[in-house]
Design a protein around this motif. Structure first.
Motif, PDB file in Angstrom:
ATOM      1  N   GLN A  88       7.110  -1.717   7.960  1.00 24.40           N
ATOM      2  CA  GLN A  88       8.011  -1.797   7.009  1.00 24.40           C
ATOM      3  C   GLN A  88       7.675  -2.724   5.743  1.00 24.40           C
ATOM      4  O   GLN A  88       7.586  -2.407   4.523  1.00 24.40           O
ATOM      5  CB  GLN A  88       9.216  -2.290   7.605  1.00 24.40           C
ATOM      6  N   THR A  89       7.027  -3.763   6.134  1.00 28.26           N
ATOM      7  CA  THR A  89       6.678  -4.848   5.170  1.00 28.26           C
ATOM      8  C   THR A  89       5.484  -4.116   4.357  1.00 28.26           C
ATOM      9  O   THR A  89       5.464  -4.414   3.027  1.00 28.26           O
ATOM     10  CB  THR A  89       5.827  -6.013   5.660  1.00 28.26           C
ATOM     11  N   MET A  90       4.401  -3.526   4.810  1.00 24.64           N
ATOM     12  CA  MET A  90       3.439  -2.983   4.151  1.00 24.64           C
ATOM     13  C   MET A  90       4.208  -1.997   2.970  1.00 24.64           C
ATOM     14  O   MET A  90       3.490  -1.550   2.182  1.00 24.64           O
ATOM     15  CB  MET A  90       2.212  -2.331   4.832  1.00 24.64           C
ATOM     16  N   LEU A  91       4.864  -1.033   3.526  1.00 25.26           N
ATOM     17  CA  LEU A  91       5.396   0.190   2.892  1.00 25.26           C
ATOM     18  C   LEU A  91       6.449  -0.393   1.673  1.00 25.26           C
ATOM     19  O   LEU A  91       6.692   0.352   0.652  1.00 25.26           O
ATOM     20  CB  LEU A  91       6.128   1.052   3.787  1.00 25.26           C
ATOM     21  N   SER A  92       6.999  -1.581   1.859  1.00 25.44           N
ATOM     22  CA  SER A  92       8.069  -1.898   0.976  1.00 25.44           C
ATOM     23  C   SER A  92       7.514  -2.935  -0.136  1.00 25.44           C
ATOM     24  O   SER A  92       7.811  -2.700  -1.180  1.00 25.44           O
ATOM     25  CB  SER A  92       9.203  -2.554   1.716  1.00 25.44           C
ATOM     26  N   ARG A  93       6.618  -3.721   0.287  1.00 24.96           N
ATOM     27  CA  ARG A  93       6.156  -4.797  -0.684  1.00 24.96           C
ATOM     28  C   ARG A  93       5.108  -4.170  -1.779  1.00 24.96           C
ATOM     29  O   ARG A  93       5.267  -4.565  -2.898  1.00 24.96           O
ATOM     30  CB  ARG A  93       5.231  -5.798   0.107  1.00 24.96           C
ATOM     31  N   ARG A  94       4.225  -3.306  -1.386  1.00 20.58           N
ATOM     32  CA  ARG A  94       3.100  -2.850  -2.197  1.00 20.58           C
ATOM     33  C   ARG A  94       3.665  -1.868  -3.307  1.00 20.58           C
ATOM     34  O   ARG A  94       4.204  -0.777  -2.705  1.00 20.58           O
ATOM     35  CB  ARG A  94       2.052  -2.371  -1.324  1.00 20.58           C
ATOM     36  N   THR A  95       3.910  -1.894  -4.533  1.00 15.00           N
ATOM     37  CA  THR A  95       4.185  -1.007  -5.394  1.00 15.00           C
ATOM     38  C   THR A  95       3.174  -0.006  -5.803  1.00 15.00           C
ATOM     39  O   THR A  95       1.994  -0.356  -6.026  1.00 15.00           O
ATOM     40  CB  THR A  95       4.667  -1.681  -6.649  1.00 15.00           C
ATOM     41  N   PRO A  96       3.137   1.337  -5.350  1.00 10.89           N
ATOM     42  CA  PRO A  96       2.144   2.172  -5.476  1.00 10.89           C
ATOM     43  C   PRO A  96       1.929   2.517  -7.179  1.00 10.89           C
ATOM     44  O   PRO A  96       2.916   2.258  -8.005  1.00 10.89           O
ATOM     45  CB  PRO A  96       2.767   3.651  -5.002  1.00 10.89           C
ATOM     46  N   PHE A 153      -2.608  11.250   1.447  1.00  8.59           N
ATOM     47  CA  PHE A 153      -2.120  10.430   2.403  1.00  8.59           C
ATOM     48  C   PHE A 153      -3.027   9.429   3.205  1.00  8.59           C
ATOM     49  O   PHE A 153      -2.767   8.460   3.494  1.00  8.59           O
ATOM     50  CB  PHE A 153      -1.303  11.501   3.458  1.00  8.59           C
ATOM     51  N   LEU A 154      -4.242  10.030   3.587  1.00  3.70           N
ATOM     52  CA  LEU A 154      -5.176   9.025   4.141  1.00  3.70           C
ATOM     53  C   LEU A 154      -5.505   7.934   3.320  1.00  3.70           C
ATOM     54  O   LEU A 154      -5.626   6.791   3.887  1.00  3.70           O
ATOM     55  CB  LEU A 154      -6.320   9.941   4.623  1.00  3.70           C
ATOM     56  N   GLU A 155      -5.788   8.092   2.153  1.00  7.16           N
ATOM     57  CA  GLU A 155      -6.062   7.090   1.128  1.00  7.16           C
ATOM     58  C   GLU A 155      -4.911   6.132   0.900  1.00  7.16           C
ATOM     59  O   GLU A 155      -4.913   4.869   0.833  1.00  7.16           O
ATOM     60  CB  GLU A 155      -6.466   7.540  -0.296  1.00  7.16           C
ATOM     61  N   PHE A 156      -3.807   6.686   0.961  1.00  9.66           N
ATOM     62  CA  PHE A 156      -2.470   5.764   0.981  1.00  9.66           C
ATOM     63  C   PHE A 156      -2.438   5.091   2.226  1.00  9.66           C
ATOM     64  O   PHE A 156      -2.068   3.841   2.092  1.00  9.66           O
ATOM     65  CB  PHE A 156      -1.046   6.932   0.915  1.00  9.66           C
ATOM     66  N   SER A 157      -2.702   5.572   3.364  1.00  2.00           N
ATOM     67  CA  SER A 157      -2.696   4.833   4.579  1.00  2.00           C
ATOM     68  C   SER A 157      -3.777   3.699   4.622  1.00  2.00           C
ATOM     69  O   SER A 157      -3.617   2.437   5.193  1.00  2.00           O
ATOM     70  CB  SER A 157      -2.744   5.691   5.752  1.00  2.00           C
ATOM     71  N   VAL A 158      -5.002   3.842   4.001  1.00  9.61           N
ATOM     72  CA  VAL A 158      -5.924   2.690   3.544  1.00  9.61           C
ATOM     73  C   VAL A 158      -5.246   1.769   2.889  1.00  9.61           C
ATOM     74  O   VAL A 158      -5.448   0.437   3.219  1.00  9.61           O
ATOM     75  CB  VAL A 158      -7.365   3.364   3.121  1.00  9.61           C
ATOM     76  N   ASP A 159      -4.764   2.064   1.717  1.00 12.03           N
ATOM     77  CA  ASP A 159      -4.058   1.281   0.726  1.00 12.03           C
ATOM     78  C   ASP A 159      -2.956   0.290   1.272  1.00 12.03           C
ATOM     79  O   ASP A 159      -2.982  -0.714   1.030  1.00 12.03           O
ATOM     80  CB  ASP A 159      -3.670   1.841  -0.425  1.00 12.03           C
ATOM     81  N   ARG A 160      -2.255   0.870   2.275  1.00 17.76           N
ATOM     82  CA  ARG A 160      -1.365   0.132   3.178  1.00 17.76           C
ATOM     83  C   ARG A 160      -1.929  -0.774   4.553  1.00 17.76           C
ATOM     84  O   ARG A 160      -1.049  -1.245   5.214  1.00 17.76           O
ATOM     85  CB  ARG A 160      -0.240   0.918   3.456  1.00 17.76           C
ATOM     86  N   ILE A 161      -3.121  -0.762   4.409  1.00 12.64           N
ATOM     87  CA  ILE A 161      -3.907  -1.527   5.545  1.00 12.64           C
ATOM     88  C   ILE A 161      -3.305  -0.876   6.907  1.00 12.64           C
ATOM     89  O   ILE A 161      -3.280  -1.478   7.817  1.00 12.64           O
ATOM     90  CB  ILE A 161      -3.652  -2.693   5.446  1.00 12.64           C
ATOM     91  N   PHE A 162      -3.185   0.798   7.095  1.00 15.61           N
ATOM     92  CA  PHE A 162      -3.019   1.064   8.308  1.00 15.61           C
ATOM     93  C   PHE A 162      -4.183   1.755   9.007  1.00 15.61           C
ATOM     94  O   PHE A 162      -4.466   1.858  10.205  1.00 15.61           O
ATOM     95  CB  PHE A 162      -1.800   2.263   8.203  1.00 15.61           C
ATOM     96  N   LEU A 163      -5.325   2.104   8.012  1.00 12.25           N
ATOM     97  CA  LEU A 163      -6.570   2.689   8.339  1.00 12.25           C
ATOM     98  C   LEU A 163      -7.569   2.046   7.468  1.00 12.25           C
ATOM     99  O   LEU A 163      -7.438   1.418   6.469  1.00 12.25           O
ATOM    100  CB  LEU A 163      -6.448   4.124   8.014  1.00 12.25           C
ATOM    101  N   TYR A 164      -8.836   2.304   7.983  1.00 11.03           N
ATOM    102  CA  TYR A 164     -10.013   1.953   7.541  1.00 11.03           C
ATOM    103  C   TYR A 164     -10.543   3.107   7.052  1.00 11.03           C
ATOM    104  O   TYR A 164     -10.711   4.162   7.634  1.00 11.03           O
ATOM    105  CB  TYR A 164     -10.835   0.870   8.126  1.00 11.03           C
ATOM    106  N   ARG A 165     -11.473   3.113   6.096  1.00 12.45           N
ATOM    107  CA  ARG A 165     -12.212   3.984   5.575  1.00 12.45           C
ATOM    108  C   ARG A 165     -13.690   3.969   6.254  1.00 12.45           C
ATOM    109  O   ARG A 165     -14.181   3.215   5.527  1.00 12.45           O
ATOM    110  CB  ARG A 165     -12.297   4.650   4.143  1.00 12.45           C
ATOM    111  N   VAL A 166     -14.267   4.743   6.845  1.00 15.50           N
ATOM    112  CA  VAL A 166     -15.711   4.820   7.246  1.00 15.50           C
ATOM    113  C   VAL A 166     -16.558   5.859   6.928  1.00 15.50           C
ATOM    114  O   VAL A 166     -16.340   6.735   7.567  1.00 15.50           O
ATOM    115  CB  VAL A 166     -15.652   4.663   8.914  1.00 15.50           C
ATOM    116  N   GLY A 167     -16.976   5.708   5.629  1.00 15.96           N
ATOM    117  CA  GLY A 167     -17.878   6.860   5.250  1.00 15.96           C
ATOM    118  C   GLY A 167     -16.971   7.931   4.814  1.00 15.96           C
ATOM    119  O   GLY A 167     -16.091   7.732   4.037  1.00 15.96           O
ATOM    120  N   ARG A 168     -16.993   9.089   5.547  1.00 18.87           N
ATOM    121  CA  ARG A 168     -16.169  10.242   5.152  1.00 18.87           C
ATOM    122  C   ARG A 168     -15.009  10.148   6.193  1.00 18.87           C
ATOM    123  O   ARG A 168     -14.439  11.371   6.182  1.00 18.87           O
ATOM    124  CB  ARG A 168     -16.891  11.635   4.978  1.00 18.87           C
TER     125      ARG A 168
END
Length: 817
Positions: A519-527, A784-799
């Motif tokens: 909730q914090t990561m989705l609400s605090r970060r302005t896209p 969506f995957l890049e959005f999740s990386v930006d919200r620190i839910f995922l890391y991007r490892v190569g492709r």
């Protein structure tokens, strides 16, 4: 080189050559020059210093000016370890290093530059004098650091000028009686005309014997250096820049706006993630109580014969520690072309085939790092890979013991092979047999005092974690690992006391912590204006689908272009992606054939014949299994071995399909075009069955598009369409004329494009369409995957993409839809 050595009468145990190529010759005449560029740089700095002593801080400023201090200190320790091994057979006190400085005993070694300056009168008797000055000095020292490059340029110029001026000054004096006047003049003239850019005289080879290089077998041929360089870049980009440098620990500092340089901050974070070391080669009860930090892991790895097991609780920082080790080893591999490349592998995929470890490593290098199979096998066979195996606990419990056996067998077959393995401590203790390693690292849980120190650092206005802990004691019981401490610091930073929930059962507190973090990561970060924004419900739902799919497939990393039809549960949708996609391709070719056939016969007859042929041919092709898997066509390579392994059913089916296609075209356009297209179709089927689908390599070293393999398949289809269409048109034009050439050219282009990329693209986008219709994935998956990386839910490892931690993936996997 013997001729040059004879110029000097004094004999020393070790000789250092600064003129020409920088090199070191040992007591026995062997070349003991370190292959690592940083180690050579340290020796050059020491040799050119006034007394042979240099502070460690000075070495760091010259050789690692762009690195963080902790990383630079760790790298310096690694380089000093290389130098100690270099001089292990020389005098004990020849090279020394303590906590503050590094020392080279210049009084016990021979320097060619000093001999030229001090013993010129002896040199004048020998005509080899000019060979000492006919090229640049310190030639093979790589200037990988801007500070070292500046220092090296100054030292080169000063050394060259000093040698030349000293010799000229001595030679311009009255020649000594025992020096030949003609030779004297020739030497003087030669020194005045020295070309600084000339190459030095190569050694004659008598003196510079091959040194005893323990890693000599891993040296790659020149034509393999490209693959080594690409693999190094990929490991650096995927795991160091993509994961380690984006770690939650660093993101937490950014989110909480903490001052990284404050003493309090450094103390608080320096205490997190400490561990102790035990050496299985010594007394099993002799575990050291000394806690170590991440910056020391490279030194510990060397002390434990480069064979290490990392254990800890979930979220304790095992993967982070492994990646710190990878970072330090990568620097050594970049400096030394004979050092094995540290490569991170996820053991979760081992159970897919349950093969031997070396075969699995080849598969992983090919599929995850896009290295061609042949080069992968060669690199592993020559011990050019240093495997860093993460996630032993992520292997299915039924297969975990067999995985340990496979690792142990590989270790016994390659006894001196370097390796590190990560596992959760509890899962490892439940194994019936241990891993064969020289030692282990046990990461300790955070103490209450460490937790309190961290809380004091972040205790600022609007920081709500302390308030949350005051309301819920059970929450603090969770904060025993860096993961939970970091997540809690972000999740509760803006909470007020009157908004906190009452205490809940222990299991629910962890879930609520993850929920608060989301909730914090989705609400605090302005896209950003040009990026998409997803609601909490949609984000959680799609991440839940992703986590469950990875769990079912026993995978840790998600690759968008590797999705398979098995993700679909509905039978009709599965049929559409597999056999239906083949039917679409067949009908598209049949429709083109029928429309062209309207030029020579009634349209309804030509369409009827073509569509019947297309339906029958497409159905048989689907039954033969050509659409069961989605195989990106990126770097195709024919193999007779693969062709011989094709089943008899497929071979019979290929003949039947050839007859159907040839008959259909022949009924419309006549026997000659029909025979040509039938023959072309059979050749395409044989060629397709013989292919080994290798993923592209060189072009992906720096740029890893999440859907790159599908895009490359489309590009290859366009190439196949152009080449086959042109070839078919020219061949048919010679035999049948313009009308037949147009038919053969168009059909050849369409068939080739279908085989070499179009069918793969149709399958992939059909699969994604059905996943979107089922609400199992967003329409634009990459966004969506890049959005999740930006919200620190995922890391991007190569492709690919990986959850920031397995605990978060487990939280999503057990959520209700």
């Amino acid at each position: 080189m013997d001729e040059i050595r004879k110029l000097f009468s004094v004999d020393y145990s070790v000789r250092i050559y600064l003129i020409g190529e920088f090199r070191i010759i040992g007591t026995g005449g062997e070349n003991i020059t370190p292959t690592a560029s940083k180690a050579r740089g340290i020796l050059a700095i020491l040799a050119l210093s006034e007394n042979g002593e240099i502070p460690r801080d000075t070495l760091i400023e010259l050789l690692w000016s762009r690195h963080a201090r902790e990383q630079a200190q760790a790298s310096l320790r690694q380089s000093l370890s290389v130098l100690r091994r270099t001089f292990r057979f020389e005098e004990q006190d020849f090279f020394t290093a303590d906590r503050n400085k590094v020392c080279l005993k210049k009084g016990k070694l021979w320097l060619d530059s000093d001999e030229i300056v001090n013993n010129t009168s002896e040199l004048l008797k020998n005509d080899q004098l000019t060979k000492l000055c006919c090229g640049t000095v310190l030639k093979n020292l790589e200037a990988n650091d801007p500070a070292f490059k500046s220092w090296l340029d100054i030292q080169k110029q000063a050394l060259e000028e000093n040698i030349k001026n000293t010799l000229l000054a001595r030679l311009t004096k009255t020649p000594e009686d025992n020096v030949d006047t003609k030779k004297h003049r020739a030497i003087l003239e030669g020194l005045k005309n020295i070309d600084p850019s000339a190459s030095p005289v190569p050694p004659d080879g008598k003196e510079e014997k091959a040194g005893n290089n323990p890693r000599g077998e891993t040296c790659l041929a020149r034509d393999a250096q490209l693959y080594r360089s690409c693999l190094l870049k990929k490991v650096l980009r995927f795991w160091i820049e993509g994961v380690l440098e984006q770690s939650l620990y660093k993101k937490t500092r950014i989110e909480l706006q903490l001052n990284e340089t404050s003493e309090q901050m450094l103390q608080a974070w320096g205490d997190v993630g400490q561990y102790s070391v035990s050496n299985s080669m010594k007394d099993s009860n002799a575990d050291t109580n000394k806690l170590r930090s991440n910056s020391e892991i490279g030194k510990i790895f060397s002390e434990l014969a480069e064979s290490l097991l990392i254990l800890g609780a979930p979220g304790s920082g095992k993967t982070t520690l492994l990646l710190c080790l990878a970072q330090q080893l990568l620097e050594l591999a970049e400096e030394d072309s004979c050092h094995p490349i540290p490569v991170v592998f996820h053991l979760s995929t081992w159970a897919n085939d349950r093969s031997s470890l070396d075969a699995w490593l080849e598969d992983e290098l090919e599929s995850r790092y896009q290295m061609p199979r042949k080069q992968s096998a060669e690199l592993i066979r020559n011990h050019g890979i240093l495997p860093l195996l993460d996630g032993l606990d992520e292997v299915d419990a039924r297969d975990r013991t067999d995985c340990v056996i496979a690792i142990n067998n590989y270790r016994q077959q390659n006894t001196w092979l370097s390796m590190a393995v990560c596992s959760r401590e509890e899962d490892y203790k439940n194994l019936p047999l241990p891993l064969i390693t020289a030692g282990k690292v046990l990461i300790h849980a955070l103490t209450e005092s460490q937790c309190d120190t961290y809380l004091q650092v972040i205790e600022e206005p609007h920081r709500g974690l302390n308030a949350a802990l005051a309301e819920n004691r059970q929450l603090k019981e969770l904060l025993t690992t860096p993961l939970m401490l970091n997540i809690a610091g972000i999740a509760y930073q803006d909470y007020a006391e009157n908004t906190l929930p009452p205490a809940e059962p222990h299991g629910d507190v962890k879930d609520r912590l993850f929920s608060a973090y989301i909730q914090t990561m989705l609400s605090r970060r302005t896209p950003a204006k040009d990026s998409a924004h997803y609601s909490k419900d949609d984000t959680c739902h799609w991440l839940t689908c992703l986590a469950r799919s990875l769990d079912e497939e026993k995978q840790s990393i998600f690759y968008l272009d590797s999705m398979q039809p098995g993700r679909l549960s509905a039978a009709k949708q599965y049929w559409m992606v597999t056999q239906g996609s083949v039917m679409i391709c067949a009908l598209s070719v049949a429709l083109s054939l029928g429309l062209m056939g309207g030029l020579v016969m009634p349209l309804k007859y030509s369409l009827g014949i073509a569509l019947v042929s297309g339906i029958i041919g497409g159905y048989i092709t689907g039954l033969l299994g050509y659409g069961n898997l989605i195989k990106p066509v990126t770097n195709i390579k024919p193999s007779w071995t693969t062709l011989r392994n094709v089943s008899a059913i497929k071979q019979i089916g290929a003949v039947a399909l050839t007859g159907i296609v040839g008959l259909g075209v022949g009924l419309v356009f006549g026997p000659v075009p029909g025979g040509m297209i039938g023959l072309l179709f059979y050749i395409l089927l044989l060629f397709f069955n013989s292919l080994e689908f290798e993923l592209g390599y060189e072009h992906q070293a720096l740029h890893a598009d999440p859907n790159e393999n599908i895009h490359q398949s489309f590009r290859n289809a366009a190439i196949a369409l152009t080449v086959a269409g042109t070839t078919g048109f020219i061949s048919a034009f010679i035999i049948t004329g313009l009308e037949g050439a147009m038919v053969v050219g168009i059909l050849a282009a369409l068939l080739s494009a279908q085989f070499f990329g179009v069918h793969t693209c149709i399958q992939h986008y059909l699969l994604r369409y059905f996943l979107w219709r089922n609400n199992s994935a967003p329409f634009n998956y990459v966004r969506f995957l890049e959005f999740s990386v930006d919200r620190i839910f995922l890391y991007r490892v190569g492709r690919g993409y990986i959850f920031i931690h397995r605990s978060l993936a487990e939280y999503f996997a057990r959520r209700k839809y």
